[in-house]
Write a protein that holds these residues in place. Structure first.
Motif, PDB file in Angstrom:
ATOM      1  N   LEU A   1       1.133   3.113  -3.192  1.00  0.00           N
ATOM      2  CA  LEU A   1       0.027   4.222  -3.746  1.00  0.00           C
ATOM      3  C   LEU A   1       0.457   5.513  -3.247  1.00  0.00           C
ATOM      4  O   LEU A   1       0.104   6.336  -3.954  1.00  0.00           O
ATOM      5  CB  LEU A   1      -1.307   3.755  -3.138  1.00  0.00           C
ATOM      6  N   VAL A   2       1.195   5.679  -2.130  1.00  0.00           N
ATOM      7  CA  VAL A   2       1.497   6.942  -1.704  1.00  0.00           C
ATOM      8  C   VAL A   2       2.898   7.591  -2.428  1.00  0.00           C
ATOM      9  O   VAL A   2       3.074   8.691  -2.666  1.00  0.00           O
ATOM     10  CB  VAL A   2       1.457   7.012  -0.199  1.00  0.00           C
ATOM     11  N   ASN A   3       3.581   6.425  -2.443  1.00  0.00           N
ATOM     12  CA  ASN A   3       5.241   6.744  -2.983  1.00  0.00           C
ATOM     13  C   ASN A   3       5.431   5.905  -4.199  1.00  0.00           C
ATOM     14  O   ASN A   3       6.201   4.734  -4.011  1.00  0.00           O
ATOM     15  CB  ASN A   3       6.023   6.617  -1.815  1.00  0.00           C
ATOM     16  N   PRO A   4       4.767   6.100  -5.381  1.00  0.00           N
ATOM     17  CA  PRO A   4       4.916   4.977  -6.330  1.00  0.00           C
ATOM     18  C   PRO A   4       6.358   4.933  -6.779  1.00  0.00           C
ATOM     19  O   PRO A   4       7.159   5.980  -6.579  1.00  0.00           O
ATOM     20  CB  PRO A   4       4.021   5.556  -7.421  1.00  0.00           C
ATOM     21  N   PRO A   5       6.898   3.913  -7.549  1.00  0.00           N
ATOM     22  CA  PRO A   5       8.066   3.920  -8.339  1.00  0.00           C
ATOM     23  C   PRO A   5       8.527   4.853  -9.271  1.00  0.00           C
ATOM     24  O   PRO A   5       7.244   5.340  -9.866  1.00  0.00           O
ATOM     25  CB  PRO A   5       8.350   2.419  -8.647  1.00  0.00           C
ATOM     26  N   ARG A   6       9.482   5.265  -9.412  1.00  0.00           N
ATOM     27  CA  ARG A   6       9.961   6.114 -10.681  1.00  0.00           C
ATOM     28  C   ARG A   6      10.443   5.316 -11.769  1.00  0.00           C
ATOM     29  O   ARG A   6      11.437   4.576 -11.599  1.00  0.00           O
ATOM     30  CB  ARG A   6      10.885   7.114  -9.767  1.00  0.00           C
ATOM     31  N   LEU A   7      10.103   5.719 -12.968  1.00  0.00           N
ATOM     32  CA  LEU A   7      10.551   5.111 -14.066  1.00  0.00           C
ATOM     33  C   LEU A   7      11.775   5.601 -14.317  1.00  0.00           C
ATOM     34  O   LEU A   7      11.911   6.952 -14.349  1.00  0.00           O
ATOM     35  CB  LEU A   7       9.576   5.374 -15.323  1.00  0.00           C
ATOM     36  N   PHE A   8      12.903   5.073 -14.948  1.00  0.00           N
ATOM     37  CA  PHE A   8      13.976   5.642 -15.537  1.00  0.00           C
ATOM     38  C   PHE A   8      14.559   4.707 -16.680  1.00  0.00           C
ATOM     39  O   PHE A   8      14.269   3.596 -16.917  1.00  0.00           O
ATOM     40  CB  PHE A   8      15.308   5.574 -14.507  1.00  0.00           C
TER      41      PHE A   8
ATOM     42  N   LEU B   1       0.837  -1.067  -0.004  1.00  0.00           N
ATOM     43  CA  LEU B   1      -0.067  -0.011  -0.064  1.00  0.00           C
ATOM     44  C   LEU B   1       0.923   1.247  -0.054  1.00  0.00           C
ATOM     45  O   LEU B   1       0.318   2.329  -0.477  1.00  0.00           O
ATOM     46  CB  LEU B   1      -0.907   0.089   1.126  1.00  0.00           C
ATOM     47  N   ASP B   2       2.096   1.370   0.318  1.00  0.00           N
ATOM     48  CA  ASP B   2       3.069   2.294   0.564  1.00  0.00           C
ATOM     49  C   ASP B   2       3.169   2.549  -1.120  1.00  0.00           C
ATOM     50  O   ASP B   2       3.653   3.790  -1.217  1.00  0.00           O
ATOM     51  CB  ASP B   2       4.433   1.966   1.059  1.00  0.00           C
TER      52      ASP B   2
ATOM     53  N   PRO C   1      11.402   3.154  -3.231  1.00  0.00           N
ATOM     54  CA  PRO C   1      12.290   4.189  -2.046  1.00  0.00           C
ATOM     55  C   PRO C   1      13.343   3.373  -1.498  1.00  0.00           C
ATOM     56  O   PRO C   1      14.474   3.922  -1.128  1.00  0.00           O
ATOM     57  CB  PRO C   1      11.055   4.133  -1.054  1.00  0.00           C
ATOM     58  N   ASP C   2      13.572   1.947  -1.491  1.00  0.00           N
ATOM     59  CA  ASP C   2      14.796   1.371  -0.990  1.00  0.00           C
ATOM     60  C   ASP C   2      15.483   0.700  -2.007  1.00  0.00           C
ATOM     61  O   ASP C   2      16.309  -0.131  -1.680  1.00  0.00           O
ATOM     62  CB  ASP C   2      14.174   0.666   0.415  1.00  0.00           C
TER      63      ASP C   2
END
Length: 71
Positions: free
Chosen positions: A7-14, A4-5, A36-37
Motif C-alpha cells: 500500500l505504501v510502495n505499490p509494484p510498478r507496471l512495466f 501492507l507494504d 521493491p525486492d
C-alpha cells in the motif's frame, strides 16, 4: 514482505517488447510487475522472476532485440 507494504510502495507496471534475434518476423510483448525486492514478467503464458525489470531485460536481450518501457 508484509502485504501492507504494498500500500505504501505499490509494484510498478512495466513492459518488455521486441523481436527475436533468430526470427526478426517474430515479435513479442510481455508485461510485468516490479516490486521493491523482485520483478515478475509474463510473456505468452510463461513467467520469469528476477531482482528487477532491468535484469529481466538483460536476460530477454540474449535472445531478442528487447526494450523496457514503463507507463
Amino acid at each position: 514482505m508484509n502485504p501492507l507494504d504494498l500500500l505504501v510502495n505499490p509494484p510498478r507496471l512495466f513492459a518488455i517488447y521486441g523481436t527475436s534475434k533468430f526470427d526478426p518476423d517474430e515479435p513479442f510483448v510481455g508485461w510485468g510487475l516490479e516490486f521493491p525486492d523482485e520483478a515478475v514478467l509474463w510473456i505468452n503464458g510463461a513467467h520469469w522472476v528476477s531482482q528487477s525489470a532491468n535484469s529481466l531485460l538483460r536476460t530477454r536481450s540474449l535472445i531478442a532485440d528487447a526494450h523496457l518501457a514503463y507507463p
